[in-house]
Design a protein around this motif. Structure first.
Motif, PDB file in Angstrom:
ATOM      1  N   PRO A   1      12.547  -3.007   1.873  1.00 48.44           N
ATOM      2  CA  PRO A   1      13.471  -3.264   0.869  1.00 48.44           C
ATOM      3  C   PRO A   1      13.064  -3.943  -0.212  1.00 48.44           C
ATOM      4  O   PRO A   1      13.076  -3.724  -1.524  1.00 48.44           O
ATOM      5  N   GLU A   2      12.071  -4.919   0.176  1.00 52.07           N
ATOM      6  CA  GLU A   2      11.595  -6.162  -1.134  1.00 52.07           C
ATOM      7  C   GLU A   2      10.549  -5.320  -1.827  1.00 52.07           C
ATOM      8  O   GLU A   2      10.225  -5.529  -3.009  1.00 52.07           O
ATOM      9  N   ALA A   3       9.698  -4.476  -1.198  1.00 52.59           N
ATOM     10  CA  ALA A   3       8.731  -3.913  -1.894  1.00 52.59           C
ATOM     11  C   ALA A   3       9.392  -2.331  -2.821  1.00 52.59           C
ATOM     12  O   ALA A   3       9.190  -2.491  -3.839  1.00 52.59           O
ATOM     13  N   ASN A   4      10.292  -1.844  -2.393  1.00 54.24           N
ATOM     14  CA  ASN A   4      11.304  -0.778  -3.247  1.00 54.24           C
ATOM     15  C   ASN A   4      11.908  -1.710  -4.230  1.00 54.24           C
ATOM     16  O   ASN A   4      12.124  -1.158  -5.404  1.00 54.24           O
ATOM     17  N   ASP A   5      12.346  -2.880  -3.970  1.00 52.54           N
ATOM     18  CA  ASP A   5      12.803  -3.697  -5.224  1.00 52.54           C
ATOM     19  C   ASP A   5      12.038  -3.874  -6.401  1.00 52.54           C
ATOM     20  O   ASP A   5      12.163  -3.846  -7.439  1.00 52.54           O
ATOM     21  N   LEU A   6      10.889  -4.216  -5.710  1.00 50.42           N
ATOM     22  CA  LEU A   6       9.626  -4.615  -6.682  1.00 50.42           C
ATOM     23  C   LEU A   6       9.319  -3.164  -7.411  1.00 50.42           C
ATOM     24  O   LEU A   6       9.146  -3.158  -8.779  1.00 50.42           O
TER      25      LEU A   6
ATOM     26  N   GLY B   1       1.767  -4.955  -8.328  1.00 46.40           N
ATOM     27  CA  GLY B   1       1.471  -5.258  -7.106  1.00 46.40           C
ATOM     28  C   GLY B   1       1.588  -4.076  -5.993  1.00 46.40           C
ATOM     29  O   GLY B   1       1.269  -4.052  -4.733  1.00 46.40           O
ATOM     30  N   ALA B   2       1.835  -3.000  -6.455  1.00 50.72           N
ATOM     31  CA  ALA B   2       2.262  -1.854  -5.789  1.00 50.72           C
ATOM     32  C   ALA B   2       1.449  -0.542  -6.122  1.00 50.72           C
ATOM     33  O   ALA B   2       1.454   0.118  -7.125  1.00 50.72           O
ATOM     34  N   LEU B   3       0.465  -0.337  -5.257  1.00 51.72           N
ATOM     35  CA  LEU B   3      -0.324   0.711  -5.208  1.00 51.72           C
ATOM     36  C   LEU B   3       0.205   1.990  -5.079  1.00 51.72           C
ATOM     37  O   LEU B   3       1.080   2.286  -4.025  1.00 51.72           O
TER      38      LEU B   3
ATOM     39  N   ARG C   1       0.936  -1.206  -0.063  1.00 50.67           N
ATOM     40  CA  ARG C   1      -0.044   0.064   0.082  1.00 50.67           C
ATOM     41  C   ARG C   1       0.832   1.031   0.084  1.00 50.67           C
ATOM     42  O   ARG C   1       1.096   1.980   1.019  1.00 50.67           O
ATOM     43  N   LEU C   2       1.559   1.454  -1.244  1.00 50.85           N
ATOM     44  CA  LEU C   2       2.299   2.601  -1.281  1.00 50.85           C
ATOM     45  C   LEU C   2       1.835   3.869  -1.731  1.00 50.85           C
ATOM     46  O   LEU C   2       2.445   4.860  -1.940  1.00 50.85           O
ATOM     47  N   HIS C   3       0.571   4.004  -1.368  1.00 52.76           N
ATOM     48  CA  HIS C   3      -0.221   5.138  -1.756  1.00 52.76           C
ATOM     49  C   HIS C   3      -0.694   5.920  -0.762  1.00 52.76           C
ATOM     50  O   HIS C   3      -1.249   7.130  -0.691  1.00 52.76           O
ATOM     51  N   LEU C   4      -0.367   5.486   0.684  1.00 54.66           N
ATOM     52  CA  LEU C   4      -1.034   5.999   1.760  1.00 54.66           C
ATOM     53  C   LEU C   4       0.242   6.775   2.848  1.00 54.66           C
ATOM     54  O   LEU C   4      -0.426   7.048   3.805  1.00 54.66           O
TER      55      LEU C   4
ATOM     56  N   ALA D   1       1.933   4.373 -13.037  1.00 54.14           N
ATOM     57  CA  ALA D   1       0.867   4.081 -12.049  1.00 54.14           C
ATOM     58  C   ALA D   1       0.280   2.790 -12.296  1.00 54.14           C
ATOM     59  O   ALA D   1       0.435   2.039 -11.479  1.00 54.14           O
ATOM     60  N   ALA D   2       0.034   2.454 -13.366  1.00 56.05           N
ATOM     61  CA  ALA D   2      -0.493   1.266 -14.034  1.00 56.05           C
ATOM     62  C   ALA D   2       0.413   0.211 -14.056  1.00 56.05           C
ATOM     63  O   ALA D   2      -0.032  -0.958 -13.567  1.00 56.05           O
ATOM     64  N   ALA D   3       1.720   0.448 -14.307  1.00 57.05           N
ATOM     65  CA  ALA D   3       2.905  -0.657 -14.327  1.00 57.05           C
ATOM     66  C   ALA D   3       3.104  -1.008 -12.788  1.00 57.05           C
ATOM     67  O   ALA D   3       3.421  -2.226 -12.486  1.00 57.05           O
ATOM     68  N   LEU D   4       3.253   0.159 -12.024  1.00 61.73           N
ATOM     69  CA  LEU D   4       3.431  -0.373 -10.678  1.00 61.73           C
ATOM     70  C   LEU D   4       2.244  -1.108  -9.908  1.00 61.73           C
ATOM     71  O   LEU D   4       2.302  -2.195  -9.195  1.00 61.73           O
ATOM     72  N   GLY D   5       1.083  -0.420 -10.322  1.00 64.17           N
ATOM     73  CA  GLY D   5       0.031  -1.314  -9.856  1.00 64.17           C
ATOM     74  C   GLY D   5      -0.208  -2.692 -10.259  1.00 64.17           C
ATOM     75  O   GLY D   5      -0.628  -3.774  -9.684  1.00 64.17           O
ATOM     76  N   GLY D   6       0.206  -3.007 -11.554  1.00 68.35           N
ATOM     77  CA  GLY D   6      -0.012  -4.292 -12.176  1.00 68.35           C
ATOM     78  C   GLY D   6       1.085  -5.202 -11.214  1.00 68.35           C
ATOM     79  O   GLY D   6       0.823  -6.320 -11.480  1.00 68.35           O
TER      80      GLY D   6
END
Length: 332
Positions: A317-322, A299-301, A8-11, A292-297
């Protein structure tokens, strides 16, 4: 590996779960949830004041920093009165301005993603009652320095209340960034707003606080909703303040990941201002929705501002790598 639906990288949330000390304190309080909290949060006010080293009379607490900001607008504005702030900014500012019945005066940011302090001063009229400054600024992560704040406060009419929103204060590392508390003695129209939601990771408990002149802080306490702060929030704050070393280490880790993530995104060709919060702003322009669509696809909102940019929270770290994988050439 963090599960995709958890990114949930949008909040602008803290990616870490509660510390063991905080979990234990909350669990110990569960058997008492049938009891009312304090009618007014005297204990929490005293706890925050003692922690900051300020008078109890100068502190008020509320339902997150945004809850206190709404209280300020309710107290200081009426129909037709104006609230000045930079735009784009925190999405709640126009909402709470409208809820208070006031008129929003939005001053565009500079090309560097900074609040235009001169422009904000020029926007002040006889109807202006509140000016909101956000430092570090959401969503760009930019800051103004101590000299700029001092000049701004000196030039502003004393009848105008200044809400200095320092929700991301703990993530700032530049020594030139002002600490709003240092300016309170010289400016009784200044209110410094902070929160336990971000660096302290207590977003769901909804606890914010402000420090202001005793007269203004007292009016806010008098206007607070009875029983408005839960016992869970109170013990969560107490446990967090008792575990500051561990929390500081977590904040330092987020800052390190923020800088690593920005460097990686810059190498991929995305423009980002140096950030002083727990998030990054990518000035992607017309490519914002595609990014945003690429990141959402993947799994990162993220928070998308079509035609302007994308704001994304710094995760583990693993989220940022994604994010770095998903923001590669295919997203450009």
């Amino acid at each position: 590996m963090t599960r995709l639906h958890e990114l949930r990288l949008h909040l602008n949330e803290n990616p870490y779960p509660p510390l063991p000390e905080v979990r234990e304190a909350l669990a110990a309080q569960l058997d008492a949830v049938n009891r009312y909290p304090e009618f007014t949060p005297v204990t929490l006010v005293g706890m925050v004041a003692d922690w900051l080293g300020v008078a109890h009379e100068a502190v008020a607490v509320g339902n997150g920093s945004v809850g206190i900001a709404l209280q300020v607008l309710d107290l200081c504005t009426g129909p037709g009165d104006e609230v000045v702030y930079g735009w784009r900014s925190f999405d709640a500012y126009p909402i709470i301005t409208r809820m208070a019945g006031a008129k929003a005066v939005q001053v565009p940011l500079t090309a560097a993603g900074e609040q235009d302090l001169d422009g904000m001063l020029a926007a002040v009229t006889s109807r202006t009652r509140v000016v909101v400054l956000c430092n570090p600024h959401n969503p760009t992560g930019t800051v103004f320095d101590r000299t700029a704040l001092k000049s701004f406060l000196a030039a502003l009419p004393e009848r105008v209340t200044v809400v200095l929103d320092e929700a991301y204060h703990e993530f700032a590392r530049d020594p030139g960034i002002p600490d709003g508390l240092d300016h309170l003695a010289d400016h009784p129209n200044l209110l410094v707003l902070r929160t336990f939601s971000k660096a302290y990771g207590l977003a769901a408990l909804r606890v914010g606080y402000c420090v202001a002149a005793p007269e203004l802080a007292g009016r806010l306490r008098e206007a607070s909703l009875p029983y408005g702060i839960s016992p869970l929030a109170q013990v969560g704050v107490a446990a967090s303040l008792g575990a500051r070393e561990q929390l500081t280490a977590r904040v330092d880790a987020i800052v390190g990941e923020r800088d690593r993530l920005r460097e990686g995104l810059t190498r991929l060709g995305w423009h980002s201002f140096p950030s002083h919060g727990n998030f990054l702003w990518l000035g992607a322009g017309d490519a914002s929705e595609r990014l945003a669509a690429a990141l959402g696809g993947a799994g990162a909102l993220v928070r998308c501002y079509p035609g302007e940019g994308v704001r994304l929270t710094v995760g583990l770290p693993e989220a940022n790598d994604l994010v770095l994988r998903a923001a590669g050439p295919a997203a450009a």
